[in-house]
Design an enzyme around this catalytic site. Structure first.
Site, PDB file in Angstrom:
ATOM      1  N   ASP A  51       0.591  -1.032  -0.127  1.00  0.00           N
ATOM      2  CA  ASP A  51      -0.356  -0.146   0.086  1.00  0.00           C
ATOM      3  C   ASP A  51       0.262   0.691  -0.201  1.00  0.00           C
ATOM      4  O   ASP A  51       1.833   1.514   1.296  1.00  0.00           O
ATOM      5  CB  ASP A  51      -0.823   0.010   1.339  1.00  0.00           C
ATOM      6  N   ASN A  78       1.818   7.427  -9.740  1.00  0.00           N
ATOM      7  CA  ASN A  78       0.573   7.022 -10.561  1.00  0.00           C
ATOM      8  C   ASN A  78      -0.427   6.194  -9.843  1.00  0.00           C
ATOM      9  O   ASN A  78      -1.098   6.533 -10.181  1.00  0.00           O
ATOM     10  CB  ASN A  78       1.147   6.094 -11.891  1.00  0.00           C
ATOM     11  N   TYR A 143     -11.938  14.174  -3.922  1.00  0.00           N
ATOM     12  CA  TYR A 143     -11.084  13.461  -5.075  1.00  0.00           C
ATOM     13  C   TYR A 143     -10.576  14.491  -5.279  1.00  0.00           C
ATOM     14  O   TYR A 143      -9.279  14.513  -5.427  1.00  0.00           O
ATOM     15  CB  TYR A 143     -11.583  12.804  -5.935  1.00  0.00           C
ATOM     16  N   LYS A 147      -6.379  15.517  -4.460  1.00  0.00           N
ATOM     17  CA  LYS A 147      -5.493  16.195  -5.680  1.00  0.00           C
ATOM     18  C   LYS A 147      -4.348  17.348  -5.213  1.00  0.00           C
ATOM     19  O   LYS A 147      -4.063  17.996  -6.282  1.00  0.00           O
ATOM     20  CB  LYS A 147      -6.407  16.017  -7.352  1.00  0.00           C
ATOM     21  N   VAL A 176      -9.661   8.999 -18.579  1.00  0.00           N
ATOM     22  CA  VAL A 176      -9.381   7.835 -19.845  1.00  0.00           C
ATOM     23  C   VAL A 176     -10.089   7.205 -18.711  1.00  0.00           C
ATOM     24  O   VAL A 176     -10.733   7.056 -18.052  1.00  0.00           O
ATOM     25  CB  VAL A 176      -7.567   7.930 -19.095  1.00  0.00           C
ATOM     26  N   THR A 178     -10.146   4.170 -18.395  1.00  0.00           N
ATOM     27  CA  THR A 178      -9.468   3.000 -17.404  1.00  0.00           C
ATOM     28  C   THR A 178     -10.886   3.252 -16.012  1.00  0.00           C
ATOM     29  O   THR A 178     -11.763   2.785 -15.868  1.00  0.00           O
ATOM     30  CB  THR A 178      -8.292   3.600 -16.541  1.00  0.00           C
TER      31      THR A 178
END
Lengths: 234, 98
Positions: A51, A78, A143, A147, A176, A178
């Site tokens: 983690d 990432n 979120y 960021k 994207v 994903t």
């Protein structure tokens, strides 16, 4: 081109896996990590099951990579968790998880990898932000906040690490396709695309292009910068 | 082990002194005061990174010197060579015990 040593977090799936495989195919060495077992098989790939917010596991991983690779040239922070939820219905544990992976993980990897990079007076770190920060997207309070922390951290760590020859920049992708956006409703994604100058989903290649731009030798005059995709502006 | 750790700390400080042109650290002894006197915040950065690496190489244990305990102690482990040796010895012993 000489082979480079990469550390990429979150390599089990999505963008991280694609990036790792891309750099491996180019002849570079990659050390990756994820909470699960590796899904990459390659002689030049080292996997760590951890983690990114586990301090001692991260310390051990980076020391092990240093021992095996000798140096680290590039770190891609990432690993990330996306979360979409109204703040009034967001469980506290969820907030902690998002911050743990997105911010604390970025912090820990940056701290430990910088200790290795500073010995060579050279290194490039790429952090990941999101267009949700400049767009202040409703439904992404937690979120985007995690960021936004990464963005601040990117600029300030660029200042603090600059004297050691380490550059720190961030890429801000649009959605994207994903796992990260799998659970976001389609109408929400369409609304988001409307706010971009270029109304399309991002692709792995779009993100990789910015990452490669930050990392290439000719970009040695670029640090502390954040590039958003899709024409999104702050 | 404590003697070995002490020697590593003295060596690391000597090297930092030489590379940073800090004469107070060249020929450093157990009683040399560190943070606040002969070592500035950037010196601490070098000390932490070099010492962690040296300890890892010597004992094959991975310690993190800038941890909460170090930061919250009444007497900073970075005050002198003596306090630092004691603290590093504690961290290494704990790590070895698992």
């Amino acid at each position: 081109m000489a082979s480079l040593n990469y550390i990429i977090t979150g390599t089990r799936k999505g963008l991280g896996k694609e990036l790792a495989e891309y750099y491996l195919a180019k002849g570079h060495n990659v050390a990756g990590c994820s909470r699960g077992k590796t899904s990459i098989t390659h002689d030049n790939y080292l996997h760590f099951e951890l983690d990114v917010a586990d301090e001692s596991a991260v310390v051990k991983m980076v020391r092990q990579v240093k021992k095996q690779f000798g140096r680290v040239d590039i770190l891609l922070n990432n690993a990330g968790i996306a979360a979409m939820n109204h703040l009034l219905t967001t469980p506290y544990g969820n907030v902690k998880n998002v911050f743990s992976t997105n911010f604390f993980g970025t912090f820990l990897l940056t701290r430990e990898v910088s200790k290795v990079m500073m010995k060579n007076k050279k290194g490039s770190i790429v952090n990941y932000t999101t267009v949700a920060v400049p767009l202040d997207l409703a439904g992404e309070a937690v979120y985007a906040a995690s960021k936004a922390a990464v963005e601040s951290f990117t600029r300030i760590s660029a200042k603090e690490l600059g004297e050691f020859g380490i550059r720190v920049n961030a890429v801000g992708p649009t959605p994207v396709y994903t796992d990260l956006v799998r659970n976001i409703p389609k109408n929400k994604l369409d609304e988001l695309l409307e706010q971009q100058i270029i109304h399309r989903f991002g692709e792995t290649g779009d993100v990789r292009n910015v990452i490669d731009f930050f990392n290439k030798e000719a970009s040695n005059f670029i640090t502390g910068q954040i590039i958003y995709l899709g024409g999104v502006m702050k | 082990m404590k003697i070995k750790i002490n020697k590593i700390i003295l060596d690391v400080l000597n090297e930092i002194g030489e590379s940073q042109g800090n004469d107070n650290l060249v020929g450093v002894t157990d009683d040399t005061r560190l943070f606040g006197e002969n070592l500035d915040s950037m010196g601490i950065v070098f000390l932490v990174t070099d010492l962690e690496a040296a300890i890892s190489d010597e004992f094959d244990v991975d310690i993190t010197l800038a941890d909460e305990r170090a930061m919250s102690q009444k007497t900073s482990p970075f005050r002198s060579v003596k306090t630092l040796t004691k603290y590093v010895n504690l961290l290494v012993s704990e790590d070895m015990k698992g």
